[in-house]
Design a protein around this motif. Sequence first.
Motif, PDB file in Angstrom:
ATOM      1  N   HIS C 371       0.827  -1.201   0.000  1.00 16.44           N
ATOM      2  CA  HIS C 371       0.000   0.000   0.000  1.00 16.44           C
ATOM      3  C   HIS C 371       0.861   1.251   0.000  1.00 16.44           C
ATOM      4  O   HIS C 371       0.571   2.227  -0.681  1.00 16.44           O
ATOM      5  N   MET C 372       1.961   1.216   0.772  1.00 14.67           N
ATOM      6  CA  MET C 372       2.817   2.393   0.820  1.00 14.67           C
ATOM      7  C   MET C 372       3.443   2.686  -0.536  1.00 14.67           C
ATOM      8  O   MET C 372       3.653   3.828  -0.890  1.00 14.67           O
ATOM      9  N   ARG C 373       3.755   1.643  -1.282  1.00  9.95           N
ATOM     10  CA  ARG C 373       4.409   1.870  -2.561  1.00  9.95           C
ATOM     11  C   ARG C 373       3.455   2.257  -3.671  1.00  9.95           C
ATOM     12  O   ARG C 373       3.861   2.822  -4.674  1.00  9.95           O
ATOM     13  N   THR C 374       2.186   1.869  -3.559  1.00 13.90           N
ATOM     14  CA  THR C 374       1.342   2.034  -4.735  1.00 13.90           C
ATOM     15  C   THR C 374       0.162   2.972  -4.559  1.00 13.90           C
ATOM     16  O   THR C 374      -0.485   3.302  -5.537  1.00 13.90           O
ATOM     17  N   ARG C 375      -0.131   3.413  -3.365  1.00  8.67           N
ATOM     18  CA  ARG C 375      -1.248   4.345  -3.243  1.00  8.67           C
ATOM     19  C   ARG C 375      -0.808   5.724  -3.665  1.00  8.67           C
ATOM     20  O   ARG C 375       0.261   6.174  -3.280  1.00  8.67           O
ATOM     21  N   ASN C 376      -1.651   6.413  -4.428  1.00 11.32           N
ATOM     22  CA  ASN C 376      -1.352   7.783  -4.853  1.00 11.32           C
ATOM     23  C   ASN C 376      -0.068   7.890  -5.637  1.00 11.32           C
ATOM     24  O   ASN C 376       0.594   8.909  -5.615  1.00 11.32           O
ATOM     25  N   VAL C 377       0.263   6.835  -6.335  1.00  8.93           N
ATOM     26  CA  VAL C 377       1.459   6.844  -7.164  1.00  8.93           C
ATOM     27  C   VAL C 377       1.013   6.715  -8.602  1.00  8.93           C
ATOM     28  O   VAL C 377       0.250   5.840  -8.935  1.00  8.93           O
ATOM     29  N   GLY C 378       1.478   7.614  -9.458  1.00  6.18           N
ATOM     30  CA  GLY C 378       1.111   7.525 -10.876  1.00  6.18           C
ATOM     31  C   GLY C 378      -0.360   7.753 -11.112  1.00  6.18           C
ATOM     32  O   GLY C 378      -0.975   7.022 -11.870  1.00  6.18           O
ATOM     33  N   GLY C 426      -7.419   5.780  -9.776  1.00  5.99           N
ATOM     34  CA  GLY C 426      -6.528   6.032 -10.900  1.00  5.99           C
ATOM     35  C   GLY C 426      -5.059   5.937 -10.569  1.00  5.99           C
ATOM     36  O   GLY C 426      -4.221   6.340 -11.356  1.00  5.99           O
ATOM     37  N   ASP C 427      -4.717   5.350  -9.428  1.00  7.05           N
ATOM     38  CA  ASP C 427      -3.291   5.167  -9.143  1.00  7.05           C
ATOM     39  C   ASP C 427      -2.919   3.706  -9.397  1.00  7.05           C
ATOM     40  O   ASP C 427      -3.722   2.927  -9.886  1.00  7.05           O
ATOM     41  N   VAL C 428      -1.696   3.363  -9.065  1.00  5.12           N
ATOM     42  CA  VAL C 428      -1.217   2.014  -9.380  1.00  5.12           C
ATOM     43  C   VAL C 428      -2.038   0.970  -8.628  1.00  5.12           C
ATOM     44  O   VAL C 428      -2.339  -0.102  -9.142  1.00  5.12           O
ATOM     45  N   SER C 508       1.997   5.969 -24.295  1.00  4.10           N
ATOM     46  CA  SER C 508       2.104   7.400 -24.559  1.00  4.10           C
ATOM     47  C   SER C 508       1.521   8.240 -23.437  1.00  4.10           C
ATOM     48  O   SER C 508       1.656   9.462 -23.463  1.00  4.10           O
ATOM     49  N   THR C 509       0.885   7.609 -22.427  1.00  8.38           N
ATOM     50  CA  THR C 509       0.416   8.401 -21.290  1.00  8.38           C
ATOM     51  C   THR C 509       1.472   8.560 -20.218  1.00  8.38           C
ATOM     52  O   THR C 509       1.216   9.181 -19.197  1.00  8.38           O
ATOM     53  N   ILE C 510       2.653   7.968 -20.434  1.00  3.82           N
ATOM     54  CA  ILE C 510       3.687   8.062 -19.397  1.00  3.82           C
ATOM     55  C   ILE C 510       4.098   9.501 -19.091  1.00  3.82           C
ATOM     56  O   ILE C 510       4.289   9.840 -17.926  1.00  3.82           O
ATOM     57  N   PRO C 511       4.222  10.402 -20.069  1.00  2.00           N
ATOM     58  CA  PRO C 511       4.580  11.773 -19.700  1.00  2.00           C
ATOM     59  C   PRO C 511       3.611  12.419 -18.730  1.00  2.00           C
ATOM     60  O   PRO C 511       4.012  13.265 -17.931  1.00  2.00           O
ATOM     61  N   TYR C 512       2.337  12.012 -18.758  1.00  2.00           N
ATOM     62  CA  TYR C 512       1.389  12.608 -17.828  1.00  2.00           C
ATOM     63  C   TYR C 512       1.596  12.122 -16.414  1.00  2.00           C
ATOM     64  O   TYR C 512       1.219  12.786 -15.454  1.00  2.00           O
ATOM     65  N   MET C 513       2.157  10.927 -16.267  1.00  2.00           N
ATOM     66  CA  MET C 513       2.300  10.374 -14.929  1.00  2.00           C
ATOM     67  C   MET C 513       3.640  10.699 -14.302  1.00  2.00           C
ATOM     68  O   MET C 513       3.839  10.500 -13.124  1.00  2.00           O
ATOM     69  N   LEU C 514       4.589  11.155 -15.128  1.00  2.00           N
ATOM     70  CA  LEU C 514       5.926  11.376 -14.594  1.00  2.00           C
ATOM     71  C   LEU C 514       6.198  12.856 -14.421  1.00  2.00           C
ATOM     72  O   LEU C 514       7.217  13.356 -14.845  1.00  2.00           O
ATOM     73  N   LYS C 515       5.266  13.565 -13.823  1.00  2.00           N
ATOM     74  CA  LYS C 515       5.538  14.980 -13.576  1.00  2.00           C
ATOM     75  C   LYS C 515       5.771  15.155 -12.089  1.00  2.00           C
ATOM     76  O   LYS C 515       4.864  14.968 -11.301  1.00  2.00           O
ATOM     77  N   ALA C 524       7.273   1.425 -10.137  1.00  2.00           N
ATOM     78  CA  ALA C 524       5.864   1.083  -9.983  1.00  2.00           C
ATOM     79  C   ALA C 524       5.037   1.627 -11.143  1.00  2.00           C
ATOM     80  O   ALA C 524       4.145   0.953 -11.655  1.00  2.00           O
ATOM     81  N   ILE C 525       5.352   2.853 -11.584  1.00  2.00           N
ATOM     82  CA  ILE C 525       4.543   3.465 -12.639  1.00  2.00           C
ATOM     83  C   ILE C 525       4.714   2.703 -13.948  1.00  2.00           C
ATOM     84  O   ILE C 525       3.748   2.387 -14.634  1.00  2.00           O
ATOM     85  N   VAL C 526       5.954   2.407 -14.298  1.00  2.00           N
ATOM     86  CA  VAL C 526       6.172   1.731 -15.573  1.00  2.00           C
ATOM     87  C   VAL C 526       5.571   0.333 -15.549  1.00  2.00           C
ATOM     88  O   VAL C 526       5.018  -0.139 -16.528  1.00  2.00           O
ATOM     89  N   ALA C 527       5.649  -0.326 -14.391  1.00  2.00           N
ATOM     90  CA  ALA C 527       5.094  -1.673 -14.337  1.00  2.00           C
ATOM     91  C   ALA C 527       3.581  -1.658 -14.424  1.00  2.00           C
ATOM     92  O   ALA C 527       2.985  -2.612 -14.904  1.00  2.00           O
ATOM     93  N   SER C 528       2.934  -0.568 -14.010  1.00  2.00           N
ATOM     94  CA  SER C 528       1.477  -0.579 -14.002  1.00  2.00           C
ATOM     95  C   SER C 528       0.883  -0.351 -15.368  1.00  2.00           C
ATOM     96  O   SER C 528      -0.309  -0.516 -15.556  1.00  2.00           O
ATOM     97  N   VAL C 529       1.704   0.036 -16.351  1.00  2.00           N
ATOM     98  CA  VAL C 529       1.175   0.324 -17.679  1.00  2.00           C
ATOM     99  C   VAL C 529       0.909  -0.965 -18.458  1.00  2.00           C
ATOM    100  O   VAL C 529       0.144  -0.984 -19.397  1.00  2.00           O
ATOM    101  N   ASP C 530       1.534  -2.057 -18.051  1.00  2.00           N
ATOM    102  CA  ASP C 530       1.371  -3.350 -18.721  1.00  2.00           C
ATOM    103  C   ASP C 530       1.828  -3.283 -20.170  1.00  2.00           C
ATOM    104  O   ASP C 530       1.035  -3.259 -21.102  1.00  2.00           O
TER     105      ASP C 530
END
Lengths: 219, 356, 538
Positions: C371-378, C426-428, C508-515, C524-530
């Motif tokens: 939970h600590m790693r994935t809540r409110n992330v990305g 909408g997070d991981v 192509s949505t990665i730029p929106y998540m990496l701000k 975590a973000i890259v892995a959640s894109v599948d």
Amino acid sequence: MTNPIRVIIRMLRPLKATGKYLVKKPFTVMYPYEKLKVADRFRGVLYYEIEKCIGCGLCVRACPNKTLELVAPPENPDLDITNPKERIKARIAFDLGHCLYCNLCVEACPKSCLHPSHEYEVMSLDRFDLVMAPEEFARRKKLSMEERVSRLLDSQYLLGASLGGHYEEEINSITSEYREVKKKMIKNEISYDEYSAKRKELLQKAINIIKRYNEEVHK
Amino acid sequence: MSWFDDMISSSWEFIVSIILTVFHVLNIPDWLLDPVLILTKVIILLLLFSLDLLMIVWYERKLIGRFHNRRSVTETGKFGLLQNIADFVKLMIKEDIIPKKADKFLHNLVPALFMFLAMVPLVVIPFGPNLWAANIETSLIFVVAMLSMTPGLILLGGWAGNNKFSAIGAFRSGLQMVAYELPMAIAAMSVVLLTNSLNLVTISTAQQRIWFIALQPIGFLIFLVTSVMALERMPFDLPEAEAEIVAGWKTEFGSLKFGLFMGAEYVHVFVVLSLTTILFLGGWYGPPVIGPLLPPVVWFLIKVHLLFIFYVWVRLSYPRPRLDQLLRIGWRWLFPLALLNLIVTALLHPYLVALI
Amino acid sequence: MATKEVLANPEYYLTETKNKFGDVIEETKVVGNQAVVYVKSSSVAKVARWAKEEMNFKQPIWLTAIDNKDNLELVYFFNHFGSPVIYTIRSFLDRDNPVVESLTSFWPAANWLEREMYDMFGIKFEGHPNLRRLYLPDDWEGYPLRKDYVPKEYPWKERVESYYDSNEYYKEHFKLADNEMLIHMGPQHPILHGTWKLMVRVRGDTIVEGWPEIGYIHRGTEKLAEGLRYEQIIPLTDRLCYVSSMSWHTLYTMTVEKLFGVEPPIRAQYIRTIVLEMQRIVSHIIWLIALAADIGTYHSLFLYGLREREKFLDLFEQICGARLTYTYSRIGGVAKDIPDGWIEKLKETLADLERHMPEYRDLMEGSELFHMRTRNVGTLSRETAIEAGARGPMLRASNVSYDVRKIDPYLLYGDVDFDIATAKDGDVYSRYLVRMGEVEESIRIIQQLIDKIPSGEYRKKVSPKKPVGEAFVRTEDPRGESAMFIVGRGTFNPYRLMIATPAYMNLSTIPYMLKNVPFADVAAIVASVDLCMGEIDK
């Protein structure tokens, strides 16, 4: 403030999940000492029944990757395979390096002479080893490199394909020249002895190219 | 366990007699006798410890395979027993590469110093009644001090690589260790309050009737958790396993130096686990009924190895927190909890001492 | 306000378009579910903007072009979340100077699609913020998908890194400040799950901006398909996404069947649905173990998931003979019938999976550190997800209830009872919940179908044809909405094959998540894109 009881339970649940496996039997299959049994329909290396083949070429047409090709049979190496009436005697040569194991050729064959076997452990140190003349494809005997090149001289793709795309123009020119010379001999424009001499010369050229490629690769 | 004590004392007398004969024959002055005896004790201790270390490394890998529901380490030797030797030989025969602009002196010094600092606390740890190499009055502080020098060495190691990313990894590692050494030391202090002594031998013998885990449950938990973090074991190995940039501060070290780091990590683990056993789990005393069946040193090692199995279990089950979350756990939760534990122990002191 | 039935009728959109834009519309027609509009090239952007804002078409499914010998035909497909209608805008461009206005000013999701068209056909989009080549190196000559393309020798051996990959290019174009650093992560990197580059601009420990660079395993599937016959392309489409290959070649055979006008027998449809749902389970298991390995659960969940997947692969091996690239579907049905005892084994495997699901949930949801790693992330909010073009589970995790199997049912999904798995944040963590929910829904679907398979033939013999026409089919891949569009012009091989892949849009949505995220969250973000690079790079 987060609920501390929930945090504690959340710290202990994963331990329970992994701890269960301390007493279970491992799932591993110790390859290569033990091997898994493959299913009946497993699509391994192709197997060719040369007696049933009628040389129709439907499998050659169905293959997506130019793996199969018609070549002259062992009993009649001077057969003109571009003549539709004579082609019924031609047989199939196979390049294992290009095969996708998709089995579209198996479905296309009207006489069911191609089958998938259960073999999957294929190893070779040399790309040219993977190209098979018809009797090798049918697992009848093993040919040396010179014999194999001699059998495959009228394949347009297979000789060059086994060299990984290098020397493609040279090999294509050798095979097309060979086919022209063979046509001329059949139409009686040149004598049989001339034809054999030319054949030997082209064969030697092809063998030289293949040897040179192998040396470069294994340097 | 008289046969075991007799065996140990008779073999020790045998060794002492050999040394005395050597001294007599070679006419070595008498004042060298004591240091030489202590040196012999240390050497024997380290040799026996290395055997245990090999076994720990081997069965950690086997255990991981078990937890993963697969087989592990089976090829070299009958059950993979020779795997450690194979790894060690492989590390030894590799080429030792020092980056061009790196500090050569530090690059050579840090691994050796690291292993040295890891092994030094072993001499004060009592494995059984009369089974120690040296008995210092303040041995607990000695061990904790040796462990606390690790962050400084890590910073030196990251610096010695002359690599931006390994320096960053070293800074992070230093931060993590410092944050967790403090609650660990405070939890150890609560035990010191109970026994009124810093000597590890006294703390061990004080647990004859009751183990301190019953008197200090929260202290035990804090010590266990912070020791996992301070040792940089999984799941808290953020500085090492950073798959983001590079492999952390150990990147620039190759071959035997890397082997020394790996070995030193396991020696650290053993030292901290022994400390946990002595402080909370009763040292060399067995459980009440079946205690006298086995020699005390065997009980000690059994406890250390059971704790080690717990470490491996924890390693496999948790994801890795981020660095800021890690530091938040340490400073916000564990440090106040350790202080609270200390205060409560001080308040309940008379009642607890009566139970010892 | 128009009712649902009216909205589901393509004629409604055509009449509205003609009323608004009477003069620039050249022709309109209805093809199945598509409302096709032929527009003059200068007003494409106007019509598209009107369709987005007034008619509520939400995302571009894909943008493609067909090379007719005397002009280039641009084709846009847009989807609607409330009805199965697809709005298609087609326009003819001049071959020598193909220029069109870009849609990115009001439709950011079209960013990569337009770059791909520039790369493959040379169509220039005015107003695009970053019109560079997508797959091929920036100094490549020629436009591959044009019919008159002749490949030139490219100096691969001499070129190690071109100017366009170097730090100087990026410093000049992206104006790095003094305390910032540009890091190229990739193309080989353990957390990237594939061969692509992630460029990040880092200030201290925080990522300011990040964007992907792809094209390392571009094999030219669309061009290769123009040289092979319809039956021969099936193994080629297998290798698009090798992790979920069953869904791709089934999509291809469905498209070709629509082009040929052939309806597969009902038994084949049952088998296809069951196998597609099994494939969805396997693909989600692989996603789960990749996420676990990146976050750091040190491979315990990795190995448990692989063990689970092994049982499914054994089932696949028994039915079609292969474990990864199946080549099972054929034009007119499936290749082989179900062997004896397969259904019982499938039921056992599903029961095993249901028994193990609480374990996987324990290790992931039941763990505080997860939970600590994935809540409110990305986090992607609902509007950002729709605007950026996210598909499939990424969209459903941001509280959008859209699934092609419900809106536009194909095969047997119209007759089966299942729910769409959505989550709110909408997070991981929400994406994890959505995919676990989808696995459970798949188990439910298979259990409803497995006892009712009718007897009959499993394959209709279809002789090779030379069709003239077009066909467009879309399905729900494990990663989102996928589609294929075939154009046949009277030969044994297709004139144009368009493949619309969902992982491409998700990446192509990665730029929106990496701000402005801490660096440790990249894993975590890259892995959640599948991701599956095979389908992104085609």
